[in-house]
Design a protein around this motif. Structure first.
Motif, PDB file in Angstrom:
ATOM      1  N   PHE A  79     101.058  73.037 128.147  1.00 23.93           N
ATOM      2  CA  PHE A  79     100.041  73.040 129.257  1.00 23.93           C
ATOM      3  C   PHE A  79      99.527  71.572 129.761  1.00 23.93           C
TER       4      PHE A  79
ATOM      5  N   TRP B 136      95.415  74.377 133.087  1.00 23.55           N
ATOM      6  CA  TRP B 136      96.605  74.922 134.137  1.00 23.55           C
ATOM      7  C   TRP B 136      96.612  76.055 134.931  1.00 23.55           C
TER       8      TRP B 136
ATOM      9  N   ALA C  73     102.459  69.909 131.674  1.00 19.97           N
ATOM     10  CA  ALA C  73     102.840  70.638 133.000  1.00 19.97           C
ATOM     11  C   ALA C  73     101.539  70.183 134.012  1.00 19.97           C
ATOM     12  N   ARG C  74     100.438  69.894 133.450  1.00 23.04           N
ATOM     13  CA  ARG C  74      99.254  69.396 134.199  1.00 23.04           C
ATOM     14  C   ARG C  74      99.582  68.239 134.684  1.00 23.04           C
TER      15      ARG C  74
ATOM     16  N   ASN D 264      93.598  74.542 127.410  1.00 29.87           N
ATOM     17  CA  ASN D 264      94.597  73.770 128.307  1.00 29.87           C
ATOM     18  C   ASN D 264      95.281  74.926 129.093  1.00 29.87           C
TER      19      ASN D 264
ATOM     20  N   LYS E 125     102.105  67.959 137.218  1.00 29.69           N
ATOM     21  CA  LYS E 125     101.721  68.513 138.679  1.00 29.69           C
ATOM     22  C   LYS E 125     100.811  67.538 139.529  1.00 29.69           C
TER      23      LYS E 125
END
Length: 231
Positions: free
Chosen positions: A76, A111, A79-80, A107, A83
């Motif tokens: 997570f 996310w 991914a954050r 988390n 992003k």
């Protein structure tokens, strides 16, 4: 074949020793589990950009596969961070979000405030050759049972056979026991190009091959790197 980018005699610790180190650090009050998870996720992204500098520039597409434990929590964070760097990120979760451990749940919520979470079954519809990166944050060092779920076996095959994306495993390619380097009881495992582990290598990272396991179904990463998370 797995190459360890380090000195000839690297430090190697078992999964139990790693968990004990983490717990001791948290119990001492010097760091929280959430801080360790943040450092781990950011360390993974750092390792990705070091291995593939072209991915540090411009917009790219990533698929992040998260599991039901703290390895998923690391995912997570990854991914954050991606992003925030302008990437197009798709995240798929195996398991029940309401049953995540506390730090992973935090988390997950972070996310969810910026991106969607799809069920792992939906990942079977992804064209992985249209992706630049696949992050394996499913099981890590905590796996003790064979991976037999049909959806995961099909997903492992699809990711492993894809030509384009860089495949990155967090701690251990999912499906492998971190202490033996083999799938428990002959279960399925996921191929990786790069494994990012923390603090020290685990026994599986010393293996040069997987006896009796065909490369199409399981293989250790070409490279394994260690990131310091302050333990």
């Amino acid at each position: 074949m797995c190459e360890m980018k380090t000195s000839p005699e690297p430090e190697v610790i078992t999964s139990d020793e790693m968990r004990a180190l983490e717990q001791a650090a948290i119990s001492s009050g010097k760091v929280t589990g959430l801080e360790l998870m943040e450092r781990a996720g950011r360390g993974v992204v750092e390792a990705i950009f070091e291995e593939w500098p072209a991915l540090a520039v411009g917009q790219h597409r990533a698929v992040v596969l998260c599991g039901p434990g703290n390895n998923g929590g690391d995912g997570f964070v990854v991914a954050r961070v991606l992003k925030e760097a302008g990437w197009d990120v798709e995240l798929f979760l195996f398991g029940d979000a309401t049953a995540l451990p506390p730090d992973a749940a935090t988390n997950f919520e972070r996310w969810s405030a910026m991106g969607e979470v799809a069920d792992i079954k939906q990942a079977l519809h992804v064209d992985f050759d249209a992706c630049d990166l696949v992050v394996d944050a499913l099981f890590g060092i905590g796996l003790s049972r064979p991976v037999t779920a049909p959806v995961l076996r099909d997903l492992f095959k699809a990711v492993s056979q894809a030509d384009k994306p860089a495949r990155v495993a967090i701690d251990v390619p999912s499906g492998l026991d971190s202490d033996t380097g083999l799938p428990p009881d002959g279960g399925s495992a996921l191929r990786a190009d790069l494994t990012v582990t923390f603090h020290a290598f685990k026994p599986c990272h010393q293996m040069k091959s997987l006896p009796g396991i065909v490369p199409e179904s399981a293989a250790l990463a070409r490279y394994t790197v260690v990131k310091d998370i302050g333990l």
